[in-house]
Design a protein around this motif. Structure first.
Motif, PDB file in Angstrom:
ATOM      1  N   ASP A  68      38.885  21.655  12.310  1.00  0.00           N
ATOM      2  CA  ASP A  68      39.901  21.229  13.193  1.00  0.00           C
ATOM      3  C   ASP A  68      40.964  20.454  12.151  1.00  0.00           C
ATOM      4  O   ASP A  68      42.308  20.570  12.322  1.00  0.00           O
ATOM      5  N   HIS A  73      34.358  16.484   6.023  1.00  0.00           N
ATOM      6  CA  HIS A  73      33.764  15.387   6.574  1.00  0.00           C
ATOM      7  C   HIS A  73      32.319  15.338   5.975  1.00  0.00           C
ATOM      8  O   HIS A  73      31.753  16.114   5.684  1.00  0.00           O
ATOM      9  N   HIS A  96      33.600  14.766  16.273  1.00  0.00           N
ATOM     10  CA  HIS A  96      33.014  14.697  14.821  1.00  0.00           C
ATOM     11  C   HIS A  96      33.046  13.227  14.679  1.00  0.00           C
ATOM     12  O   HIS A  96      34.308  12.653  14.844  1.00  0.00           O
TER      13      HIS A  96
END
Ligand SMILES: [Zn+2]
Length: 131
Positions: A68, A73, A96
């Motif tokens: 995205d 991450h 997330h």
């Protein structure tokens, strides 16, 4: 002869907002296909192996390139496991929520973890031919 003033904040611990749990039964959610479930289950078991092998070396989790926001991450082991279980039970990934203020040195990619596990596996199997 003095009436006690009624304290509106006293006594009842039941919070009316406590019942406002998200039941998450969105009827439009499609369940995972059998193949998708298998993938997630495999990820979960891989995760167990990676954690067992890598956490003693100081690795706290995996870094995943986000589709995205196109940023890496960082996910702790427990967080990853929770996300995968959530995916299994709800059929969709959790929004997330990466680890807070992670140290990139303590996270590796899936690919690295897989390679590491393969390497350890090879080492172990090489050492077992002492019949
Ligand atoms: Zn993202």
């Amino acid at each position: 002869m003095q009436d006690e003033p009624i304290d509106p904040f006293n006594g009842d611990p039941s919070d009316p907002a406590a019942g406002l749990e998200d039941l998450g039964d969105d009827a439009e959610d499609e369940p995972l296909t059998e193949a998708e479930r298998q993938d997630v289950l495999e990820d979960l078991s891989d995760l167990e192996i990676y954690q067992a092998l890598l956490s003693p070396t100081g690795i706290r989790g995996l870094v995943i390139e986000c589709e995205d926001c196109h940023e890496p991450h960082y996910f702790d082991w427990d967080l990853l496991r929770g996300n995968l279980r959530h995916l299994l039970s709800s059929g969709r990934p959790r929004v997330h929520e990466p680890a807070y203020d992670p140290d990139p040195d303590h996270y590796v990619t899936w690919e690295y973890a897989r390679g590491y596990a393969d390497g350890v596996h090879d080492t172990l199997t090489e050492g077992t031919d002492d019949e």
